[in-house]
Design a protein around this motif. Structure first.
Motif: not given
Lengths: 457, 336
Positions: A157-158, A160, A184-185, A187-190, A192, A196, A199, A201, A203
């Motif tokens: 589980v992470f 973002i 690593n778990r 995680i800030d996203m720009p 977008t 993301f 991305m 989905v 993963a």
């Protein structure tokens, strides 16, 4: 052995076409892959490629011929030294027989016998588990605790999203998670969402379990293609091979004075889609128990929070294992005279209305849906069979809304028990205005519910 | 611009060449894709394949050359022009053809079709019908590789037509920002459906499209298997070393229409014929093999073997049952 070359179809609906030109002539040596001819319809052109090898023994349909029926032999391929056979009548080939056979199969094997009843979605017969001791926490704390518990429990589980890590969450839902679980778990996203979300989905298709926080669900519109086309449909399109265990969460619906683009309910939008589960919690217990269930669920789950509720306090079980089942509504208040069905912040509005009604001697039963898909139809139907009246309450627009679906389920399953037509209370059918007075007018108020109920009983 | 244009950035086969055994394997893999696609086109024409069907004929060197640089565990994702990728990844011709014809024995039990096939076993993640969507999903596969701490890479294939989608640039940024082991492979066949690259893109140097984010790029002669393989080896090494994404622009050409229903009026037959005659990727390998002393009979034997596999797949597809009606309701959700 002579081989017939048949008139192909450009599409399954094409029945005839023009043989525009021959690119090979009688006597030419043919290898597989060679383009023999071009055919045309009013829409398209297609090349006829040889699949077999040999010599073009005879052209049966001349260049320029129009209205050539699909599967008509148009040429004969022969082996070297072989004569063209005399009998080249355009008899139906084995392949053509195969086609009609397969079409017949499709038509005769009707799927109606196996259609499940919409009622099986609910699980209302089981009583809800008793979790014992409770304490008062905010919805914000409940969501935070749920994510922390699941991040601890499962390394796959992470989280973002925009501002979820260093900023501690735009609405502070992810406060402290970066410190405990690391970059690593958490995680800030720009900014977008389209990228993301795709991305995340991707993963999830490998078996990881992302929690995607949208700063508000309004921004999920940037990513709705991935939510529906990539996340919700892949399990089906892959014949069950590739599930997508992912949670899309964020504040949904009207906040306060933020205008049309930041104030709308996505309940009906996402509940429309097979392959998704859609949750809309009201209380802190709903939020904690259902978010944990959503993160553990092997399917894509839309989790619709509400900004105004984030700071509200509710009693919530303190048991470390506390979790709630997806797909089960909760009767927040029992009553005998009318069933009020609602979800998210409107549950509170419905309960206020029920208080006022009680003062006037009308006992309303208030159902908190908690899950919009799958809908707990059984709980709703049981209630309506007791009260004979239905009012639905939602903040979103009325047209094709959740209320429309709830009413339809009641009509399908409890029509004979109804003593009055169902009534829906919803946000006004306009984009959300900014002015304070207009915004208030656009949203359901307790009085609307009271008036509607009094007109029914 | 034309397939495999010789300009300063286009890499020809001047890198480490392939062994004769590798060329023989590549020949077999490429012929398999071509014969398979021809058969698919034929079955489509007979009405046995419905809906959309996008053939890969002409582009075979791209997937075969890249596949040769990969190892088990590396992940692949592509668009709707996906039959070649699946065969190159080791998915069976039977399973793919059966899916094309909508049969229960297909990779998706007949519920996906030409554009939507997947294989968990072969690490093939589809098969996506929304132009550009597989690029964002592809960096997600790379994200998973990195999250799990493996040295596996992910290949995200897309066409020149997808190269201007917004999410492709969002993906370049995210992949570069997080150093994701993703190889973006643009299969530039010069036409996005019926619109030429000149009419669709202000930039014609797609290999440079990752430059603002520092994504290294190369333009490669996608009709030359050795050039493709050499470039893929370099890109894979870059990704496995944890240096982030890499972009390969493969100059290639599709001989057939965008899909089976194609007006074929946007380019001249002479253009197609010229590529077929002078740039054909399979003829190219064949010539290398003949020059290296492989005899015609050996090649013919490979071709016959391939033909048997393809005919068997068509027979298997046509004789397989359609999905059971109960399949309509399965695979919508997994049991929690």
């Amino acid at each position: 052995m002579a081989i017939e070359v048949l008139m192909p179809a450009l599409s399954p609906t094409m029945t005839e076409g023009t043989l525009a030109r021959w690119l090979k002539k009688e006597g030419d040596t043919i290898s597989s892959g060679d383009v023999l001819a071009e055919i045309e319809t009013d829409k398209a052109t297609m090349e006829v490629e040889a699949v077999d090898e040999g010599i073009l023994g005879k052209v049966l349909v001349a260049e320029g011929a129009q209205g050539v029926a699909v599967n008509t032999p148009i040429a004969i391929l022969v082996a070297e030294g072989e004569d063209v056979p005399d009998a080249v009548a355009p008899a139906q080939s084995d392949v053509a027989k195969n086609i009609s056979h397969s079409e017949t199969t499709a038509e005769t094997s009707s799927a109606k016998d196996v259609r499940p009843s919409p009622l099986v979605t609910g699980v209302s017969s089981e009583p809800e588990k008793e979790w014992g001791e409770t304490s008062e926490i905010t919805v914000r704390e409940a969501l935070n605790q749920a994510m922390a518990a699941e991040l601890r429990r499962d390394p796959d589980v992470f989280l973002i999203g925009e501002e979820v890590a260093q900023y501690q969450g735009a609405y502070k839902i992810s406060q402290g998670l970066l410190a405990e679980f690391g970059e690593n778990r958490v995680i800030d996203m720009p900014i977008t969402e389209h990228g993301f979300t795709g991305m995340a989905v991707g993963a999830a298709l490998t078996g990881l379990k992302p929690i995607v926080e949208f700063m508000t669900m309004n921004f999920s519109m940037q990513a709705i293609d991935h939510i529906i086309n990539s996340a919700a449909k892949t399990l089906y399109m892959s014949g069950g091979q590739m599930g997508c265990p992912i949670v899309f969460r964020g504040p949904n619906g009207a906040a306060a004075r933020v205008g049309a683009q930041h104030s709308q309910c996505y309940g009906s939008w996402y509940a429309h889609v097979p392959g998704l589960k859609v949750i809309a919690p009201w209380s802190a217990a709903d939020a904690k128990g259902l978010l944990r269930a959503a993160i553990r669920d092997p399917n894509p789950v839309i989790f619709l929070e509400n900004e105004i509720l984030y700071g509200r306090k509710f009693e919530c079980p303190t048991d470390e294992d506390f979790i709630l089942p997806i797909g089960k509504a909760k009767i927040e208040r029992s009553g005998t005279d009318v069933t009020i069905v609602s979800f998210s912040i409107m549950v509170g509005t419905a309960l206020q209305a029920a208080e006022q009604l009680a003062e006037q001697g009308i006992q309303a039963e208030v159902i908190n849906l908690r899950t919009l898909r799958p809908l707990d139809t059984a709980t709703i139907v049981e209630s309506v069979k007791k009260t004979s009246r239905l009012v639905t309450v939602e903040e979103g627009w009325p047209y094709a809304g959740i209320g429309a679906e709830v009413a339809m389920q009641v009509i399908e399953h409890a029509f004979d028990w109804l003593d009055a037509p169902p009534v829906r209370i919803a946000g006004e059918d306009v984009p959300m205005p900014f002015a304070a007075n207009l915004e208030k007018l656009a949203l359901p108020q307790p009085q609307h519910i009271v008036d509607a109920v009094k007109a029914l009983v | 611009m034309e397939a495999g244009t010789n300009n300063a950035q286009t890499t020809g086969s001047n890198g480490p060449s392939l062994t004769r055994e590798q060329f023989l394997q590549a020949y077999q893999d490429m012929v398999l894709i071509r014969r398979f696609e021809e058969k698919a086109g034929q079955l489509y024409g007979m009405g046995l394949i419905g809906g959309f069907c996008h053939l890969y004929i002409g582009q075979e060197a791209v997937v075969v050359g890249i596949q040769m640089a990969l190892k088990d565990g590396d992940k692949i994702i592509t668009s709707y022009r996906d039959h070649g990728q699946m065969l190159a990844a080791g998915m069976t011709a039977r399973g793919v053809m059966a899916e094309l014809t909508g049969r229960a024995t297909g990779y998706s039990h007949g519920k996906g079709g030409s554009m939507h096939m997947f294989s968990r076993e072969k690490n093939f993640y589809g098969g996506h019908g929304i132009v550009g969507a597989q690029v964002a999903l592809g960096i997600g596969l790379a994200f998973a590789n990195k999250y799990r701490g493996t040295d596996e890479v992910s290949i995200a294939y897309f066409g020149d037509g997808a190269a201007n989608q917004g999410q492709v640039y969002e993906s370049f940024n995210l992949a570069a920002l997080h150093k994701l082991p993703c190889i973006f492979v643009i299969e530039n066949n010069l036409y996005g459906m019926g619109t030429s690259i000149e009419r669709a893109s202000a930039s014609h140097e797609l290999w440079r499209n990752g430059e603002p984010w520092g994504v290294p790029g190369r333009r490669v002669d996608g009709m030359d298997i050795a050039a493709v393989h050499e470039a893929a080896e370099e890109a894979v090494a870059h990704c496995r070393a944890g240096k982030g994404p890499y972009l390969l622009e493969m100059m290639t050409y599709r001989y057939r229409g965008h899909s089976m229903s194609d007006p074929a009026k946007y380019r001249k037959r002479e253009e197609v014929d010229a590529v077929r005659k002078t740039r054909d990727p399979i003829e190219h390998v064949k010539q290398i093999l003949l020059d290296s002393g492989v005899d015609e009979a050996s090649l013919r034997s490979i071709e016959n073997d391939v033909k048997a596999v393809v005919n068997d797949s068509a027979e298997f597809a046509q004789t397989s049952p359609e999905p059971d009606p109960a399949e309509l309701y399965t695979d919508v959700l997994l049991e929690a």
